[in-house]
Write a protein that holds these residues in place. Structure first.
Motif, PDB file in Angstrom:
ATOM      1  N   LEU A  44       0.798  -1.227   0.000  1.00  0.00           N
ATOM      2  CA  LEU A  44       0.000   0.000   0.000  1.00  0.00           C
ATOM      3  C   LEU A  44       0.836   1.286   0.000  1.00  0.00           C
ATOM      4  O   LEU A  44       0.537   2.209  -0.772  1.00  0.00           O
ATOM      5  CB  LEU A  44      -0.969  -0.011   1.181  1.00  0.00           C
ATOM      6  N   PRO A  45       1.878   1.421   0.835  1.00  0.00           N
ATOM      7  CA  PRO A  45       2.653   2.668   0.795  1.00  0.00           C
ATOM      8  C   PRO A  45       3.290   2.931  -0.571  1.00  0.00           C
ATOM      9  O   PRO A  45       3.313   4.078  -1.043  1.00  0.00           O
ATOM     10  CB  PRO A  45       3.712   2.449   1.890  1.00  0.00           C
ATOM     11  N   ASP A  46       3.798   1.874  -1.224  1.00  0.00           N
ATOM     12  CA  ASP A  46       4.397   2.047  -2.546  1.00  0.00           C
ATOM     13  C   ASP A  46       3.338   2.417  -3.589  1.00  0.00           C
ATOM     14  O   ASP A  46       3.582   3.250  -4.478  1.00  0.00           O
ATOM     15  CB  ASP A  46       5.117   0.762  -2.974  1.00  0.00           C
ATOM     16  N   ILE A  47       2.172   1.805  -3.487  1.00  0.00           N
ATOM     17  CA  ILE A  47       1.076   2.125  -4.400  1.00  0.00           C
ATOM     18  C   ILE A  47       0.656   3.583  -4.219  1.00  0.00           C
ATOM     19  O   ILE A  47       0.448   4.321  -5.193  1.00  0.00           O
ATOM     20  CB  ILE A  47      -0.122   1.185  -4.147  1.00  0.00           C
ATOM     21  N   GLN A  48       0.560   4.013  -2.968  1.00  0.00           N
ATOM     22  CA  GLN A  48       0.156   5.393  -2.681  1.00  0.00           C
ATOM     23  C   GLN A  48       1.146   6.391  -3.272  1.00  0.00           C
ATOM     24  O   GLN A  48       0.757   7.374  -3.908  1.00  0.00           O
ATOM     25  CB  GLN A  48       0.047   5.598  -1.171  1.00  0.00           C
ATOM     26  N   GLN A  49       2.419   6.124  -3.088  1.00  0.00           N
ATOM     27  CA  GLN A  49       3.445   7.044  -3.573  1.00  0.00           C
ATOM     28  C   GLN A  49       3.519   7.063  -5.097  1.00  0.00           C
ATOM     29  O   GLN A  49       3.651   8.124  -5.718  1.00  0.00           O
ATOM     30  CB  GLN A  49       4.806   6.652  -2.992  1.00  0.00           C
ATOM     31  N   ASP A  50       3.416   5.884  -5.721  1.00  0.00           N
ATOM     32  CA  ASP A  50       3.599   5.792  -7.169  1.00  0.00           C
ATOM     33  C   ASP A  50       2.403   6.343  -7.942  1.00  0.00           C
ATOM     34  O   ASP A  50       2.565   7.037  -8.950  1.00  0.00           O
ATOM     35  CB  ASP A  50       3.838   4.335  -7.554  1.00  0.00           C
ATOM     36  N   LEU A  51       1.176   6.045  -7.477  1.00  0.00           N
ATOM     37  CA  LEU A  51      -0.023   6.457  -8.214  1.00  0.00           C
ATOM     38  C   LEU A  51      -0.655   7.733  -7.674  1.00  0.00           C
ATOM     39  O   LEU A  51      -1.593   8.253  -8.275  1.00  0.00           O
ATOM     40  CB  LEU A  51      -1.055   5.329  -8.214  1.00  0.00           C
ATOM     41  N   GLY A  52      -0.184   8.219  -6.542  1.00  0.00           N
ATOM     42  CA  GLY A  52      -0.709   9.467  -6.013  1.00  0.00           C
ATOM     43  C   GLY A  52      -2.047   9.353  -5.315  1.00  0.00           C
ATOM     44  O   GLY A  52      -2.878  10.265  -5.391  1.00  0.00           O
ATOM     45  N   PHE A  53      -2.274   8.247  -4.614  1.00  0.00           N
ATOM     46  CA  PHE A  53      -3.492   8.091  -3.829  1.00  0.00           C
ATOM     47  C   PHE A  53      -3.500   9.073  -2.666  1.00  0.00           C
ATOM     48  O   PHE A  53      -2.463   9.340  -2.051  1.00  0.00           O
ATOM     49  CB  PHE A  53      -3.598   6.671  -3.252  1.00  0.00           C
ATOM     50  N   SER A  54      -4.680   9.594  -2.336  1.00  0.00           N
ATOM     51  CA  SER A  54      -4.827  10.377  -1.114  1.00  0.00           C
ATOM     52  C   SER A  54      -4.867   9.416   0.069  1.00  0.00           C
ATOM     53  O   SER A  54      -5.070   8.209  -0.099  1.00  0.00           O
ATOM     54  CB  SER A  54      -6.122  11.194  -1.157  1.00  0.00           C
ATOM     55  N   ALA A  55      -4.685   9.965   1.278  1.00  0.00           N
ATOM     56  CA  ALA A  55      -4.704   9.124   2.475  1.00  0.00           C
ATOM     57  C   ALA A  55      -6.047   8.427   2.641  1.00  0.00           C
ATOM     58  O   ALA A  55      -6.116   7.258   3.040  1.00  0.00           O
ATOM     59  CB  ALA A  55      -4.390   9.971   3.710  1.00  0.00           C
ATOM     60  N   SER A  56      -7.141   9.128   2.342  1.00  0.00           N
ATOM     61  CA  SER A  56      -8.467   8.533   2.481  1.00  0.00           C
ATOM     62  C   SER A  56      -8.806   7.628   1.300  1.00  0.00           C
ATOM     63  O   SER A  56      -9.541   6.648   1.448  1.00  0.00           O
ATOM     64  CB  SER A  56      -9.534   9.621   2.610  1.00  0.00           C
ATOM     65  N   GLY A  57      -8.268   7.938   0.128  1.00  0.00           N
ATOM     66  CA  GLY A  57      -8.594   7.150  -1.054  1.00  0.00           C
ATOM     67  C   GLY A  57      -7.887   5.812  -1.117  1.00  0.00           C
ATOM     68  O   GLY A  57      -8.349   4.885  -1.794  1.00  0.00           O
ATOM     69  N   LEU A 105      -0.785  -3.027 -14.302  1.00  0.00           N
ATOM     70  CA  LEU A 105      -0.329  -2.034 -15.275  1.00  0.00           C
ATOM     71  C   LEU A 105      -0.991  -0.675 -15.077  1.00  0.00           C
ATOM     72  O   LEU A 105      -0.789   0.234 -15.878  1.00  0.00           O
ATOM     73  CB  LEU A 105      -0.615  -2.531 -16.700  1.00  0.00           C
ATOM     74  N   ALA A 106      -1.785  -0.523 -14.014  1.00  0.00           N
ATOM     75  CA  ALA A 106      -2.562   0.703 -13.787  1.00  0.00           C
ATOM     76  C   ALA A 106      -1.649   1.925 -13.721  1.00  0.00           C
ATOM     77  O   ALA A 106      -0.549   1.875 -13.156  1.00  0.00           O
ATOM     78  CB  ALA A 106      -3.368   0.582 -12.506  1.00  0.00           C
ATOM     79  N   GLN A 107      -2.142   3.040 -14.286  1.00  0.00           N
ATOM     80  CA  GLN A 107      -1.368   4.276 -14.325  1.00  0.00           C
ATOM     81  C   GLN A 107      -1.931   5.367 -13.425  1.00  0.00           C
ATOM     82  O   GLN A 107      -1.325   6.435 -13.299  1.00  0.00           O
ATOM     83  CB  GLN A 107      -1.300   4.797 -15.760  1.00  0.00           C
ATOM     84  N   ASN A 108      -3.094   5.130 -12.835  1.00  0.00           N
ATOM     85  CA  ASN A 108      -3.682   6.126 -11.944  1.00  0.00           C
ATOM     86  C   ASN A 108      -4.583   5.428 -10.928  1.00  0.00           C
ATOM     87  O   ASN A 108      -4.923   4.246 -11.115  1.00  0.00           O
ATOM     88  CB  ASN A 108      -4.456   7.191 -12.728  1.00  0.00           C
ATOM     89  N   PRO A 109      -4.977   6.126  -9.860  1.00  0.00           N
ATOM     90  CA  PRO A 109      -5.790   5.497  -8.822  1.00  0.00           C
ATOM     91  C   PRO A 109      -7.112   4.937  -9.336  1.00  0.00           C
ATOM     92  O   PRO A 109      -7.544   3.852  -8.911  1.00  0.00           O
ATOM     93  CB  PRO A 109      -6.021   6.627  -7.814  1.00  0.00           C
ATOM     94  N   GLU A 110      -7.751   5.656 -10.249  1.00  0.00           N
ATOM     95  CA  GLU A 110      -9.067   5.219 -10.745  1.00  0.00           C
ATOM     96  C   GLU A 110      -8.977   3.866 -11.444  1.00  0.00           C
ATOM     97  O   GLU A 110      -9.826   2.990 -11.227  1.00  0.00           O
ATOM     98  CB  GLU A 110      -9.643   6.268 -11.698  1.00  0.00           C
TER      99      GLU A 110
END
Length: 489
Positions: A44-57, A105-110
């Motif tokens: 999760l921390p790597d996913i958050q940093q790489d894709l730009g997830f918000s803390a709540s998202g 292969l996802a490029q963004n949070p959505e």
């Protein structure tokens, strides 16, 4: 070829296949599904940093999967019975594999959240079909008990090894491989399934309805409520958006109950809820799911972002909890047959509360052995000691022909309760972090404060299970009943 099952005819292929080869294929698929639940947390921390997830998202990476899995679990079981269990099993595998590839292969949070949701749908098709194949492949008695034991054991092992495998993949390759690793497994299984698994389905001349409306209403209602809880952190609980989501979600759940009451073949027969054992078990397992998912989510982030551990180091620190859970599964089964379900469930809930309270006291620099390990071990023991007797009580006074539906409802309750609890707990934790930062606290201190707040709220969920245990029935099942109930739920 036809066989009788539950008052209906089950059509099966006359081709003879080795039942233990069938078990190997089914168990590997279930291992993959369970592995996927825990393997993601350490990434999760790597996913958050790489894709730009918000803390709540970020929680949607977990919640999207569990909500769709739980929301469509019963529909998946119904479709497997009517359309063919092997067919739905293969479809579920392919959906799971394709969405794992796209998620990797996802490029963004959505993109990632949408694929995780569809991946949950694949799991909802795959898991009940696999379990149904298992029950029609093995005769009731020793053979089925052995198969169920292997199935349940590999599922538990998948959950335990997931955190280690996730850590290895993230540190040596990237977070994307926690999804990509599923692809070759799913493809290989889909190819060999026809060789080892025979087709079966119910061919009763009675009502053949899937109740798609019920599945859509229940899942959409739950998604709206979760989204409303999450949006409460930035918008405020009194905002029009939050109120509309919460009210709309409740309205859809009300419509779901109306559909089930009028349906000739409902996904959830409302008569099931006349059973005190089933009702208390659904509540207990939903609270269990809420406490577990929230603890796992918050602790994985805490260990990496606050204590500076790598993904693999984080997985290794979770390992004693998995070992404690496996040990608790064996011990609690023995205690249930000796003392009954109620005292074991009560004791398990109490252990969960103590574990969470101890874990909430961890800080950025304290000793792992003194501040983290005791809480993880007690919580791992308690969560299983609560779930095992609850699963047994769920089917204690349910009619035999409704036992499958009851198990499905309980499993769905655990998944949905986990998603709703995760949304509520992380929303309050994130809000507390934002408040501390606004008040001038250092970022690390704010994260510690949010972690503590989240686990204290999770402890309240676990404490509610103590009250649930007091109202649960007290049963003294046999060892066979313990094994079958634990695996079925």
């Amino acid at each position: 070829m036809y066989a009788a099952q539950g008052g209906a005819c089950v059509e099966v292929e006359p081709v003879q296949r080795n039942p233990w080869s069938t078990l190997a294929v089914l168990a590997l698929a279930q291992f993959m599904v369970v592995l996927d639940v825990t393997i993601v947390n350490v990434a999760l921390p790597d996913i958050q940093q790489d894709l730009g997830f918000s803390a709540s998202g970020l929680q949607w990476v977990v919640s999207a999967y569990t909500l769709l899995f739980g929301g469509f679990l019963l529909l998946g079981g119904r479709a497997a019975d009517l359309l063919g269990r092997r067919r739905l099993f293969i479809i579920g595998l392919l959906v799971f594999g394709v969405t794992s590839l796209i998620a990797g292969l996802a490029q963004n949070p959505e993109q990632l959240v949408i694929m995780r949701a569809v991946q949950g749908l694949g799991g909802a098709l795959l898991s009940p079909a696999a379990f149904a194949i298992l029950t029609v492949t093995y005769a009731k008695g020793r053979e089925r008990n052995i198969a169920m034991g292997v199935w349940g054991g590999l599922a538990g092992l998948g959950g335990t090894l997931g955190v280690i495998a996730g850590g290895l993949l993230v540190d040596s390759l990237s977070w994307r491989w926690v999804f990509l690793v599923n692809v070759p497994i799913a493809v290989a299984l889909a190819v060999i399934v026809p060789l080892f698994v025979r087709e079966s389905k119910i061919t009763s001349t009675g009502t053949r309805t899937f109740d798609v409306a019920g599945a859509l209403l229940s899942t959409a209602g739950l998604l709206a409520i979760v989204l409303g809880v999450i949006r409460a952190e930035p918008e405020g609980w009194a905002s029009l958006q939050v109120i509309a989501l919460l009210v709309g979600g409740l309205a859809m759940l009300g419509a779901f109950i109306g559909v089930e009451a009028r349906s000739s073949a409902p996904l959830v027969p409302l008569s099931l809820f006349r059973s005190r054992g089933l009702t208390t078990s659904i509540l207990a397992l939903a609270l269990n799911g809420a406490a577990f998912l929230a603890m796992f989510f918050l602790t994985a982030i805490f260990l990496q972002q606050v204590r500076g551990l790598t993904a693999l180091e984080t997985g290794l620190q979770f390992l004693p909890m998995g070992i404690a859970a496996i040990t608790s599964a064996v011990v609690s089964a023995q205690l249930v047959t000796r003392f009954g379900t109620k005292p074991v469930q009560f004791g398990g809930a109490a252990l969960s509360v103590v574990g969470l309270l101890l874990l909430s006291g961890a800080d950025a620099t304290g000793s792992y052995a003194l501040t983290i390990l005791p809480g993880l071990i007690l919580f791992g023991m308690g969560i299983i000691a609560t779930g095992t007797p609850a699963s047994i009580a769920a089917v204690s006074d349910v009619e035999h022909e409704q036992a499958g539906a009851a198990s499905g409802v309980v499993n769905a309750g655990y998944q949905v309760g986990g998603a709703l609890g995760l949304a509520a707990i992380t929303t309050f934790a994130t809000s507390h972090v934002e408040g501390l930062l606004t008040g001038g606290s250092a970022p690390q201190d704010a994260l510690v404060g949010g972690f503590e707040r989240g686990l204290l709220i999770a402890a309240i969920f676990a404490a509610a299970n103590i009250a649930i245990a007091l109202g649960a029935p007290r049963l003294r099942p046999t060892i066979d009943e313990v094994e079958n109930a634990a695996v079925a739920a």
